[in-house]
Design a protein around this motif. Structure first.
Motif, PDB file in Angstrom:
ATOM      1  N   VAL A 957       4.709  50.016 -40.972  1.00  0.00           N
ATOM      2  CA  VAL A 957       3.981  51.068 -41.741  1.00  0.00           C
ATOM      3  C   VAL A 957       4.951  52.111 -42.261  1.00  0.00           C
ATOM      4  O   VAL A 957       4.858  52.568 -43.422  1.00  0.00           O
ATOM      5  CB  VAL A 957       2.926  51.717 -40.819  1.00  0.00           C
ATOM      6  CG1 VAL A 957       2.303  52.922 -41.511  1.00  0.00           C
ATOM      7  CG2 VAL A 957       1.843  50.695 -40.470  1.00  0.00           C
ATOM      8  N   GLU A 958       5.880  52.461 -41.373  1.00  0.00           N
ATOM      9  CA  GLU A 958       6.872  53.447 -41.784  1.00  0.00           C
ATOM     10  C   GLU A 958       7.726  52.921 -42.930  1.00  0.00           C
ATOM     11  O   GLU A 958       8.055  53.656 -43.882  1.00  0.00           O
ATOM     12  CB  GLU A 958       7.769  53.818 -40.570  1.00  0.00           C
ATOM     13  CG  GLU A 958       8.773  54.922 -40.860  1.00  0.00           C
ATOM     14  CD  GLU A 958       8.116  56.242 -41.112  1.00  0.00           C
ATOM     15  OE1 GLU A 958       8.716  57.141 -41.704  1.00  0.00           O
ATOM     16  OE2 GLU A 958       6.947  56.398 -40.658  1.00  0.00           O
ATOM     17  N   THR A 959       8.070  51.674 -42.830  1.00  0.00           N
ATOM     18  CA  THR A 959       8.868  51.053 -43.914  1.00  0.00           C
ATOM     19  C   THR A 959       8.076  51.060 -45.213  1.00  0.00           C
ATOM     20  O   THR A 959       8.634  51.387 -46.307  1.00  0.00           O
ATOM     21  CB  THR A 959       9.246  49.619 -43.530  1.00  0.00           C
ATOM     22  OG1 THR A 959       9.948  49.640 -42.270  1.00  0.00           O
ATOM     23  CG2 THR A 959      10.125  49.004 -44.570  1.00  0.00           C
ATOM     24  N   LYS A 963       9.060  52.859 -48.418  1.00  0.00           N
ATOM     25  CA  LYS A 963       9.138  52.200 -49.743  1.00  0.00           C
ATOM     26  C   LYS A 963       8.330  52.943 -50.796  1.00  0.00           C
ATOM     27  O   LYS A 963       8.751  53.116 -51.948  1.00  0.00           O
ATOM     28  CB  LYS A 963       8.634  50.746 -49.603  1.00  0.00           C
ATOM     29  CG  LYS A 963       9.625  49.839 -48.889  1.00  0.00           C
ATOM     30  CD  LYS A 963       9.064  48.421 -48.829  1.00  0.00           C
ATOM     31  CE  LYS A 963      10.022  47.476 -48.130  1.00  0.00           C
ATOM     32  NZ  LYS A 963       9.517  46.107 -48.061  1.00  0.00           N
ATOM     33  N   LYS A 964       7.150  53.325 -50.342  1.00  0.00           N
ATOM     34  CA  LYS A 964       6.326  54.098 -51.294  1.00  0.00           C
ATOM     35  C   LYS A 964       7.029  55.402 -51.685  1.00  0.00           C
ATOM     36  O   LYS A 964       7.021  55.832 -52.856  1.00  0.00           O
ATOM     37  CB  LYS A 964       4.950  54.412 -50.689  1.00  0.00           C
ATOM     38  CG  LYS A 964       4.076  53.191 -50.512  1.00  0.00           C
ATOM     39  CD  LYS A 964       2.758  53.583 -49.872  1.00  0.00           C
ATOM     40  CE  LYS A 964       1.851  52.381 -49.663  1.00  0.00           C
ATOM     41  NZ  LYS A 964       0.585  52.728 -49.058  1.00  0.00           N
ATOM     42  N   GLU A 965       7.644  55.936 -50.615  1.00  0.00           N
ATOM     43  CA  GLU A 965       8.365  57.195 -50.877  1.00  0.00           C
ATOM     44  C   GLU A 965       9.549  56.946 -51.816  1.00  0.00           C
ATOM     45  O   GLU A 965       9.821  57.755 -52.738  1.00  0.00           O
ATOM     46  CB  GLU A 965       8.877  57.781 -49.542  1.00  0.00           C
ATOM     47  CG  GLU A 965       9.499  59.167 -49.693  1.00  0.00           C
ATOM     48  CD  GLU A 965       8.496  60.203 -50.097  1.00  0.00           C
ATOM     49  OE1 GLU A 965       8.868  61.237 -50.635  1.00  0.00           O
ATOM     50  OE2 GLU A 965       7.278  59.967 -49.828  1.00  0.00           O
ATOM     51  N   VAL A 966      10.210  55.829 -51.543  1.00  0.00           N
ATOM     52  CA  VAL A 966      11.333  55.493 -52.464  1.00  0.00           C
ATOM     53  C   VAL A 966      10.798  55.287 -53.894  1.00  0.00           C
ATOM     54  O   VAL A 966      11.412  55.742 -54.893  1.00  0.00           O
ATOM     55  CB  VAL A 966      12.082  54.243 -51.960  1.00  0.00           C
ATOM     56  CG1 VAL A 966      13.061  53.741 -53.030  1.00  0.00           C
ATOM     57  CG2 VAL A 966      12.818  54.549 -50.673  1.00  0.00           C
ATOM     58  N   GLY A 967       9.712  54.613 -53.964  1.00  0.00           N
ATOM     59  CA  GLY A 967       9.125  54.417 -55.287  1.00  0.00           C
ATOM     60  C   GLY A 967       8.754  55.748 -55.943  1.00  0.00           C
ATOM     61  O   GLY A 967       8.946  55.949 -57.153  1.00  0.00           O
ATOM     62  N   ARG A 968       8.164  56.564 -55.090  1.00  0.00           N
ATOM     63  CA  ARG A 968       7.820  57.868 -55.623  1.00  0.00           C
ATOM     64  C   ARG A 968       9.071  58.606 -56.042  1.00  0.00           C
ATOM     65  O   ARG A 968       9.116  59.305 -57.102  1.00  0.00           O
ATOM     66  CB  ARG A 968       7.038  58.657 -54.565  1.00  0.00           C
ATOM     67  CG  ARG A 968       6.456  59.968 -55.078  1.00  0.00           C
ATOM     68  CD  ARG A 968       5.759  60.658 -53.927  1.00  0.00           C
ATOM     69  NE  ARG A 968       6.661  60.969 -52.855  1.00  0.00           N
ATOM     70  CZ  ARG A 968       7.469  62.033 -52.853  1.00  0.00           C
ATOM     71  NH1 ARG A 968       7.514  62.851 -53.900  1.00  0.00           N
ATOM     72  NH2 ARG A 968       8.280  62.241 -51.818  1.00  0.00           N
ATOM     73  N   LEU A 969      10.118  58.448 -55.149  1.00  0.00           N
ATOM     74  CA  LEU A 969      11.385  59.119 -55.509  1.00  0.00           C
ATOM     75  C   LEU A 969      11.999  58.540 -56.801  1.00  0.00           C
ATOM     76  O   LEU A 969      12.611  59.254 -57.592  1.00  0.00           O
ATOM     77  CB  LEU A 969      12.383  59.012 -54.345  1.00  0.00           C
ATOM     78  CG  LEU A 969      12.038  59.837 -53.093  1.00  0.00           C
ATOM     79  CD1 LEU A 969      13.015  59.530 -51.975  1.00  0.00           C
ATOM     80  CD2 LEU A 969      12.042  61.309 -53.409  1.00  0.00           C
ATOM     81  N   ARG A 970      11.875  57.250 -56.886  1.00  0.00           N
ATOM     82  CA  ARG A 970      12.392  56.648 -58.122  1.00  0.00           C
ATOM     83  C   ARG A 970      11.623  57.160 -59.352  1.00  0.00           C
ATOM     84  O   ARG A 970      12.216  57.379 -60.442  1.00  0.00           O
ATOM     85  CB  ARG A 970      12.295  55.132 -58.052  1.00  0.00           C
ATOM     86  CG  ARG A 970      13.356  54.541 -57.142  1.00  0.00           C
ATOM     87  CD  ARG A 970      13.175  53.038 -57.084  1.00  0.00           C
ATOM     88  NE  ARG A 970      14.203  52.426 -56.185  1.00  0.00           N
ATOM     89  CZ  ARG A 970      14.255  51.151 -55.903  1.00  0.00           C
ATOM     90  NH1 ARG A 970      13.340  50.315 -56.417  1.00  0.00           N
ATOM     91  NH2 ARG A 970      15.198  50.703 -55.099  1.00  0.00           N
ATOM     92  N   THR A 971      10.350  57.268 -59.148  1.00  0.00           N
ATOM     93  CA  THR A 971       9.573  57.818 -60.274  1.00  0.00           C
ATOM     94  C   THR A 971       9.956  59.265 -60.568  1.00  0.00           C
ATOM     95  O   THR A 971       9.922  59.764 -61.688  1.00  0.00           O
ATOM     96  CB  THR A 971       8.080  57.746 -59.940  1.00  0.00           C
ATOM     97  OG1 THR A 971       7.846  58.434 -58.709  1.00  0.00           O
ATOM     98  CG2 THR A 971       7.629  56.307 -59.814  1.00  0.00           C
TER      99      THR A 971
END
Length: 1842
Positions: A957-959, A963-971
């Protein structure tokens, strides 16, 4: 004679030639003898050839040797050639080889001294010879004694047994055994034990009359003739002894190596005794009269012990202690007199030194003055016609005078002892006949022969003359009896020698004349002999070198006598003044010795005045005493010898000649020289010569025909045996003078039997050769035919084999060609295929190589890249692993340190035993804890796995979130680009998150590795635990198996021990039973003796009105009386007995005392038998059986009380029914009589009382059942409260660690558990012993209760039930109180208190019911009285016609049969009639044939049942006692009738079984029907009478066996041994003068068929009488034992029966007996086993007896025979034909060596009187008593069926 038999001197004939060493030596002719030859060519047995020269004048040929089959014969007259060497050889063979010391020589028994104790003189041997004919048994002194005893009884003529022989030949022993035989066989006519006194005289006479000589240690120095007196029944009543020529000179002189009389040495050896201190004796070497022989000790003889025996014999003969001490005092004085020293004073005088100690002792002992005795020892008185002078004597005369005085005193003492022995043996009963035993010295010749030898040889001359005349007379009588022409036989007559000695002017006459001369001397007497007889008598000679000696040619040899001392010994002078000094003594016994005989007193009291058996020959009338004193010794001896010869001539003589085999006293050593000397001296050879001069060999016609049937042709055999024998003899023997035909026998001259035996042997040899020829021809032909058939068969098989080989070769050749073709084809094809494959392979390989090269290049490039990647990863992992291992190692060290501490603590705990026990006790809990711990570990593992899963899921879940956070960060990057300041922080955040992710992954991997490692360790631990669990299971199984094996071994061991103990107890029980039954036999004998004495007393003094009261001394009969026609008052019996207390009252009292002692001993033995039986039962029973016994006893007690109530109720009911019938009958007869309503009222009341009585009965039964159920419930509770421990199951343990510890603990505690098991076993044994003690106490309590029950039974019926219930309630109360004391729990106590309350309630109910019963009985009495009054009134109103019709009213018979209870009622006065008709006058044969078996027993028991039913104890006791006494009376009257004894044995047993079957005991009621159980006795316990009946049955059984034995005894020997069942198997050997019983079945002789017929008769009789089958088996077993024992005993005592053919006959006879057992279905009764000794003896006669293997086989086969019996059979084995061989001495010694270790009895014969102990197994009858009908033939109409 040998010239007449010159045709027998052919090659291989055996002869006897003289030899200097062996007297006669055997040799064999190597060349035929022709008349006129001067020498014989002979070959000795050792192989040496010699030439024997014949006497040129006489041409006498040497003696021929008898055939081997005649060697060793029992009778020397059976020998064909009768001459000296044949006699000597026959005696030697019997003595050395067969160990037989007795041999017949015509009428003479030759006895050779074995110098060894032999077991042939026991009581069993005496019984075996008793009643037998002299020729039927082997020679023995007992056979001679039996012949004398039988002839005395048969011919009514006195007998004499003359025993003679040299000193040391065994004369005294032979005479002693002859007297022992008479004492044993005849017994005494009174209770005075005369036979014991006769035997007791032997040690006395031996001590005072026997001495040691150079030839014999116990030589009789006097002759004696003992007359044994018998009454009319031929019982010994007394004896008398005459003595002849005591050797008085031995008192004062003994030669070297000799001794004085034994009594002196016995006194010296006993001088230390207090009572002999006054005799002042010492050792034998201290006295002159006992030390001259210089050898005062005899090897193996204890003089002190012999002195004790002598004193006991004196006491037995009635010579009291004071007289004995007087005798010893005189004997001691003689010894002191011999030590008196006399010294020379001058040439004509001598002196005794003053104060001589020995003379002082002599005077003190003899009671005389010292001065008188010392004076007359040295002086003598001379008388002339006017004056008397006292003259001194020189020393030599004084010494002679002293010695003469000593001899005279001893002679007087000897005569006094003989006289008083005769007085002790004297009987007041009139003598009917006697048997005399003469033990007299034999012919003697020494280097120096004096007066004693002259008298001895003179007596032997007289005896030899009498012997020759008797032999001649017997020969003459035999010839006249058979009507044979009588020719005078020339025999040696010694009358000239007797005339030389005793005629006028003979030697004795001249000697007496010289003694009367004043200056007579030995020299002058010798000159008179020379002048008188030297030229006139050829038997008298003078020695060349001596003028003081003479030679007499006696019948035995020449003897030279020295004249010195003849006159002195013949005069036997004693100084009269010395005698007067002794007569003046104060010593009464000494004065008595020198007093006239008619004034002498006896130590045993005054005589009765009746005449003695015999009177001493040398005693005259009182007024002739002085003349008798002056008679010379020679004259006295001649007179006594004449009287002896008159006595012997008036009797029938029997001769025993004793032979001394060697001079060195070596056992079974034979010196031919010494033996020949004695045979010539004792007259044996003279007997042979007289027999040989006539016709010594004698055959009956039947025996001759049976023996020499082989020499006859078929046409010669005629119906007349006598004519057949005559015809055959005329053909076989040409000289008619060689034989004579008598009336019943054929007489042959010497040598003819040997000639006939030679012809028979030649004929048999020719027949054997023909048989051998035929058999060999048959065997050779069979062999030839077998060889021919074998050769043809071999040829056939060889030719077939060759044909098969050719065919096989052709097949193989063709097969080889085919194989070659295919082989070559295969090789070529294979080569082609190989080349083709090689080409293809090369192509393939080349192409493949090129492809692989290309592939490898591409692969190397790819792998290089992979290797680089893997190496780099491996280096990183290695660093990680090293770090992890270091951390794990640190953890392990820490955990190990903690584990070691824990382990050390656990080890300390594990060492304690308590810990082991805790481990063992809580093993199951620990296993469950271990299991729970394993489950917890699994749960923990699952928890950790779940945590890992949750961590993974959270990480995922944390991963995802990251990942979502990374995606958000990428966005947002695009946005961050715009915002340049935020990029750096975001990058740092990203690095941090990546680092956390790596850490999380690393932790997850560590946890996964740890979980995997932990899982592996747990799996490994579980596997180890499982393995250890399996080991523990195996260990447990091994331990269980070991425990089971040990338990099984212990069980088997206990079973074996129990079996051994049981077997020992059974053996002990049989021994006790046998002793008890033997005691019963003795008791019966004493009872009969007692009755006979009472009858004799009653007959002796008859009283009017007096009748004898029969006395029976059986147990439990002391309080009973015999109600017979002979019974009367006690006072009359006492009065009659008081009148008859004359001579036999002391005997009567002795018998009474003896009977009482036997009664006590019987009771003690019965108690011992009961104790043994209880031990036997205790060994086999266990606690459960004991409980059952106790329970059964209790149930018997309850049953008995219930039966009492039922019987009482039945009586009441019976009375009520009778009253009801009477009331109904009276009401029906007169309905209009006054008082009819009263009758109905009475009926109603009676019915009501009857119903109430039934109700009360049911209540009593219910109360009893409740009591029993309460007791059983209490016992059940006690048994259920015992804790039961069960082993826990070890398979439930699951925890691995605890299992390991448990395993280690178990291994350490096994030994502790085993020790505890042993302790528990010992405690269990102790508990068993305690329980046995409790069982014994319970038995005692049971006996006490039975006594109380017996007391209750004696109470009146009203009080009996109350007492029984009171006793039962008291017993239960005591038991419950004991249980209350032992159990503490309150519930049990409360429960038992309630039980006590209920018992009290039951007691109150019982009292109420008792009151009701008494009330009802009173009402019944009132009703009965009223009914009686009414009946009287009715009788008065009835008319006379009605009175006549009333008694003949018809009876309801079917109802009476229906109500029959199996009882017989009789009146008291009819008891004697019952016993008389049913027992005393009953004929067994009619009852056995026509009626049911055991009918008298059933009738008696039915009468007894009625007496028990009416509760009449007097009638029960009277009936039982009368029955027992009547049976005894009829058996005493007809005890020799087998049918009667068998009949009453059967009925006694049936009566005993009825008493058991109907006793009410459960053990005897198992097989009863319901009706039989109802017939059980209800009032009396007859257990004691059952014991009395059992004893009576034992007595009847023993009487039956004795009766049967008396019938079988005459048949056994004849049927089993002598009769030829298989004809022709055994021939008859030549017999001697004493003919044996012929084995040919003459008319009247018994055969085996006779025995079988008698056995059939016995068996059928017992079966007809209904004897129990088990009892029949015991009787048959005893019958067969008697047959086997008697047959074997006779076989062991008969040499002629020990042969191969006789063994075959015996085995055939035994097989016939076994066949009889099979026919009667009795093979399992043990009878066959009793014949085993006889069977083995027969097998021993038939088996091979040569090698060591044969000896081993014999030892293993003959296990039922003793060593003595085996050796005896082998010694007695005798060939009947020349083709059989004797048993060698070496083989017999081998047998003895092999059997040396056997532990057995040395007894030779079997005990024919032994009776097996009998038992009476319970045999119930299925016959119902109510169905028995009494026949009218028994005359018992006075009995009424009830």
């Amino acid at each position: 004679m040998n010239q007449e038999l010159n045709y027998m001197f052919v090659k291989y004939a055996r002869v006897w030639i003289p030899d200097a060493e062996e007297v006669w030596k055997s040799a064999e002719l190597v060349k035929d003898y022709k008349p006129g030859d001067g020498l014989l060519r002979l070959q000795l047995e050792e192989g040496q050839e010699i030439e024997h020269k014949l006497d040129p004048k006489t041409q006498n040929l040497p003696h021929l040797r008898n055939p081997d089959i005649l060697v060793g014969e029992n009778d020397l007259t059976a020998l064909s050639y009768l001459h000296e060497p044949a006699v000597l050889h026959n005696l030697k063979v019997r003595f050395i080889d067969s160990k037989l010391i007795y041999t017949y020589c015509g009428i003479v028994l030759v006895a050779i001294n074995p110098y060894e104790t032999l077991p042939i003189y026991g009581t069993d041997i005496i019984n075996a010879y008793s009643g037998q004919n002299m020729g039927d048994m082997d020679p023995h002194i007992f056979a001679v004694a039996e012949e004398a005893y039988k002839q005395m009884a048969r011919d009514e003529r006195n007998q004499s047994i003359i025993v003679s022989g040299e000193s040391g030949a065994g004369k005294t022993v032979s005479a002693k055994y002859a007297m022992r035989y008479f004492a044993t066989v005849s017994g005494s006519a009174s209770e005075a034990n005369v036979e014991e006194k006769v035997l007791a005289s032997n040690p006395i006479m031996e001590s005072i009359g026997n001495a040691k000589t150079t030839r014999n240690d116990n030589s009789s120095r006097f002759g004696k003739y003992i007359e044994i007196g018998f009454d009319k029944r031929y019982h010994i009543i007394g004896a008398n002894m005459r003595t002849y020529l005591l050797e008085k000179s031995r008192v004062v002189f003994q030669a070297d190596e000799e001794r004085n009389y034994h009594i002196f040495y016995q006194l010296c050896a006993s001088s230390h005794l207090p009572e002999l201190k006054t005799l002042k004796l010492g050792g034998a070497n201290d006295f002159h009269y006992t030390k001259q022989g210089r050898n005062p000790v005899i090897d193996g003889v204890d003089d002190a012990k012999e002195m004790s025996n002598t004193r006991q014999a004196f006491t037995l003969l009635g010579i009291n202690e004071s007289y004995q001490m007087g005798l010893f005092q005189i004997l001691a004085a003689i010894l002191h007199l011999g030590n008196v020293e006399i010294k020379d004073r001058d040439a004509d005088s001598c002196i005794i030194p003053p104060n001589n100690g020995h003379l002082t002792a002599f005077c003190e002992l003899m009671g005389v003055t010292y001065q008188d005795m010392s004076h007359w020892l040295c002086h003598r008185k001379l008388k002339t016609a006017t004056e008397t002078y006292i003259k001194t004597t020189p020393k030599i005369q004084a010494v002679n005078s002293r010695d003469a005085l000593a001899k005279h005193i001893y002679a007087k003492l000897f005569n006094w002892i003989v006289d008083h022995v005769n007085q002790a043996l004297h009987s007041t009963v009139k003598q009917h006949s006697f048997i005399g035993v003469l033990d007299i010295y034999g012919f003697e010749t020494f280097e120096i022969n004096s007066f004693e030898q002259f008298c001895i040889n003179y007596a032997n001359e007289k005896l030899q003359q009498q012997f020759n005349m008797h032999v001649f007379k017997l020969e003459q009588e035999e010839y006249m009896k058979e009507q044979i022409p009588w020719t005078l036989i020339d025999f040696y007559d010694n009358q000239p020698c007797i005339n030389l000695i005793e005629s006028k002017m003979g030697i004795l006459d001249l000697l007496d004349e010289e003694c009367k001369m004043p200056k007579g001397s030995d020299d002058s007497w010798a000159q008179k002999l020379y002048n008188t007889h030297l030229k006139t008598c050829a038997l008298f000679e003078k020695p060349r070198m001596s003028n003081r000696a003479f030679i007499i040619q006696h019948f035995a040899d020449k003897v030279e006598y020295q004249c010195e001392g003849f006159l002195e010994k013949n005069k036997d002078t004693v100084n009269e003044e010395q005698i007067n000094v002794l007569k003046a003594s104060k010593f009464d016994l000494l004065v008595e010795l020198f007093r006239d005989e008619e004034k002498a007193t006896t130590p045993t009291g005054p005589t009765t005045g009746k005449r003695m058996l015999s009177v001493r020959p040398d005693k005259g009338r009182p007024n002739q005493a002085s003349k008798e004193h002056k008679k010379t010794v020679g004259l006295q001896f001649r007179n006594s010898l004449h009287l002896l010869m008159e006595t012997l001539n008036a009797t029938t003589p029997h001769y025993v000649r004793c032979i001394k085999p060697n001079d060195y006293k070596h056992a079974f050593t034979f010196d031919p020289k010494r033996a020949v000397q004695q045979l010539r001296a004792c007259g044996v050879l003279e007997t042979i010569r007289i027999s040989a001069a006539g016709f010594p060999s004698r055959w009956t016609y039947q025996e001759f025909f049976s023996r020499y049937r082989v020499l006859m042709k078929q046409k010669d055999v005629l119906a007349d045996r006598k004519l057949t024998c005559k015809n055959v003899l005329e053909q076989l023997v040409q000289d008619p003078d060689k034989y004579q035909f008598g009336k019943t026998k054929i007489f042959f001259r010497a040598g003819q039997v040997a000639y006939l035996e030679k012809l028979r042997a030649d004929k048999l040899r020719a027949a054997c050769i023909r048989i051998q020829k035929t058999i060999r021809c048959w065997l050779a032909r069979k062999k030839y035919l077998r060889m021919k058939n074998a050769s043809i068969t071999i040829q056939r098989y060889v030719r077939g084999h060759q044909a098969r080989r050719l065919a096989k070769f052709l097949r193989r050749t063709r097969a080889a060609i085919i194989i070659q073709k295919y082989q070559r084809m295969y090789v070529e094809r294979t080569r082609f295929r190989r080349k083709k494959a090689a080409a293809l392979a090369m192509q393939c390989i080349l192409r493949a190589y090129m492809a692989r090269q290309n592939y490898n290049r591409l692969l190397r490039e790819h792998k290089t890249v992979l290797i680089q990647k893997m190496v780099r990863g491996w280096l990183a992992r290695q660093w990680y692993k090293r770090t992890l291992q270091a951390i794990v190692y640190l953890q392990c060290c820490v955990r190990r340190m903690r584990a070691k501490r824990e382990l050390k603590k656990l080890k300390i705990e594990a060492r304690s035993v308590e810990h082991y026990k805790k481990l063992n006790i809580g093993m199951e809990n620990k296993i469950m804890q271990l299991q729970r711990r394993v489950d917890e570990q699994n749960k923990e593992n699952r928890t950790i796995s779940e945590r890992l899963t949750s961590l993974e899921s959270s990480h995922t879940v944390e991963t995802e979130r990251l990942k979502k956070e990374v995606g958000r960060l990428r966005t947002a990057e695009d946005e961050a680009k715009a915002n340049a300041n935020k990029v750096t922080s975001l990058l740092e955040e990203l690095a941090r998150l990546r680092q956390e992710l790596a850490t999380t992954q690393k932790d997850k991997k560590v946890i996964e590795d740890w979980a995997e490692k932990y899982r592996d360790e747990m799996e490994q631990m579980v596997a180890e635990l499982k393995e250890q669990n399996g080991l523990l299971k195996n260990e447990k199984e091994d331990l269980n198996r070991l425990i089971q094996e040990q338990s099984q071994q212990m069980t088997e061991k206990m079973q074996r021990a129990l079996q051994e103990e049981t077997q020992q107890l059974e053996n002990d029980l049989n021994e006790e039973r046998s002793r008890y039954q033997n005691l019963l036999t003795e008791h019966l004998r004493l009872e009969e003796r007692y009755d006979d004495l009472k009858e004799s007393i009653s007959v002796a003094v008859p009283k009017p009105g007096h009748r004898r009261t029969d006395s029976t001394h059986s147990s439990n009969e002391s309080e009973s009386t015999y109600m017979s026609e002979f019974a009367e008052s006690e006072e009359g019996s006492r009065a009659g007995e008081d009148m008859t207390r004359g001579g036999d009252m002391s005997t009567f009292l002795k018998m009474q005392k003896r009977v009482t002692e036997l009664e006590q001993e019987k009771h003690s033995l019965q108690n011992e038998l009961d104790r043994r039986e209880e031990q036997f039962q205790r060994a086999r029973a266990r606690d459960d059986e004991e409980h059952k016994k106790a329970r059964s006893a209790e149930l018997e007690y309850e049953s008995l009380k219930r039966q009492e109530l039922e019987s009482e109720n039945k009586k009441l009911k019976h009375n009520l029914n009778e009253m009801r019938q009477l009331l109904s009958g009276n009401a029906g007869a007169n309905t209009s009589a006054p008082g009819s309503p009263a009758y109905k009222v009475l009926l109603d009341q009676l019915n009501a009382s009857n119903e109430e009585l039934e109700v009360r009965k049911d209540e009593v039964l219910i109360l009893r059942s409740q009591l029993v159920s309460h007791k059983e419930a209490m016992q059940h509770k006690e048994t259920m409260t015992e804790p039961m421990s069960h082993p826990e199951d070890l398979r439930k343990m699951k925890d691995a660690g605890e299992m390991t510890q448990a395993y280690l603990g178990l291994k350490d505690t096994n030994r502790l558990l085993e020790s505890q098991l042993q302790m528990q076993r010992r405690s269990h044994d102790n508990e068993v012993e305690v329980l046995r003690g409790e069982l014994q106490s319970m038995k005692e309590e049971n006996n006490r209760q039975q006594q109380l029950l017996a007391q209750n039974l004696q109470l009146p019926p009203e009080a009996r039930i109350e007492a029984s219930l009171q006793h039962e309630i008291t017993r239960l109360t005591n038991e419950n109180l004991e249980m209350l004391n032992t159990d503490d729990p309150g519930k049990i106590r409360l429960y038992r208190i309630n039980v006590l309350k209920r018992m009290i309630d039951l007691m109150e109910q019982l009292e109420k019911q008792d009151k009701t019963v008494r009330k009802l009985k009173k009402q019944l009495k009132v009703f009965a009285k009223k009914i009686g009054e009414l009946e009287v009134g009715q009788v008065e109103n009835v008319s006379p016609g009605q009175t006549v019709d009333e008694p003949i009213r018809p009876v309801n018979i079917p109802r009476r049969e229906k109500d029959f209870q199996g009882m017989l009622e009789y009146k008291k006065e009819d008891e004697l009639k019952l016993v008389k008709n049913l027992i005393l006058e009953l004929k067994p044969r009619g009852v056995a044939v026509n009626l049911i078996p055991g009918l008298p027993a059933y009738i008696l028991f039915m009468c007894l049942r009625h007496a028990d039913y009416v509760n009449d104890d007097q009638r029960v006791r009277s009936l039982l006692t009368c029955t027992i006494n009547s049976i005894k009376k009829i058996l005493k009257k007809r005890g020799d009738d087998f049918e009667t004894v068998s009949f009453w044995l059967s009925n006694t047993c049936r009566f005993l079984h009825c008493l058991k079957q109907y006793s009410g005991d459960e053990q005897f009621m198992k097989h009863n029907s319901t009706k039989q159980n109802e017939h059980c006795l209800s009032n009396f316990d007859l257990a004691e009478y059952r014991q009395v009946l059992s004893d009576l049955a034992i007595q009847i059984y023993q009487q039956l066996i004795k009766c049967m034995e008396n019938i079988l005894q005459p048949m056994i020997v004849s049927g089993m041994l002598e009769h030829e069942t298989i004809q022709g198997v055994s021939g008859v050997k030549p017999t001697g003068l004493r003919k044996r019983t012929s084995s040919i079945a003459d008319e009247g002789t018994y055969t085996l068929d006779s025995i079988l017929r008698q056995l059939n008769s016995f068996h059928s009789t017992m079966c007809q009488h209904g004897t129990d089958p088990e009892l029949i088996k015991q009787v048959v077993k005893q019958q067969f034992y008697i047959i086997g024992a008697v047959t074997l005993n006779n076989l062991l005592l008969r040499k002629d029966m020990c042969s191969w053919s006789k063994g075959m006959q015996i085995r055939y006879n035994v097989s016939q007996l076994e066949e009889w057992l099979r026919e009667k279905n009795l093979m399992n009764c043990g009878a066959k086993e009793t014949l085993e000794p006889l069977i083995q003896a027969a097998q021993l006669l038939q088996v091979k007896k040569k090698t060591d293997e044969d000896a081993e086989a014999i030892c293993s086969m003959c296990n039922a025979l003793t060593t003595a019996q085996i050796v005896k059979v082998l010694n007695l084995y005798t060939p009947l034909n020349e083709f059989e061989e004797r048993v060698s001495v070496t083989f017999i010694r081998t047998i003895q060596t092999r059997l040396r270790d056997r532990m057995e009895s040395p007894q030779l014969l079997m005990d024919t009187k032994m009776i097996y102990p009998v038992t009476f197994p319970f045999n119930p009858s299925s016959l119902a008593l109510e169905t028995i009908q009494i026949p009218t033939s028994l005359n018992l109409s006075f009995l009424t069926r009830v």
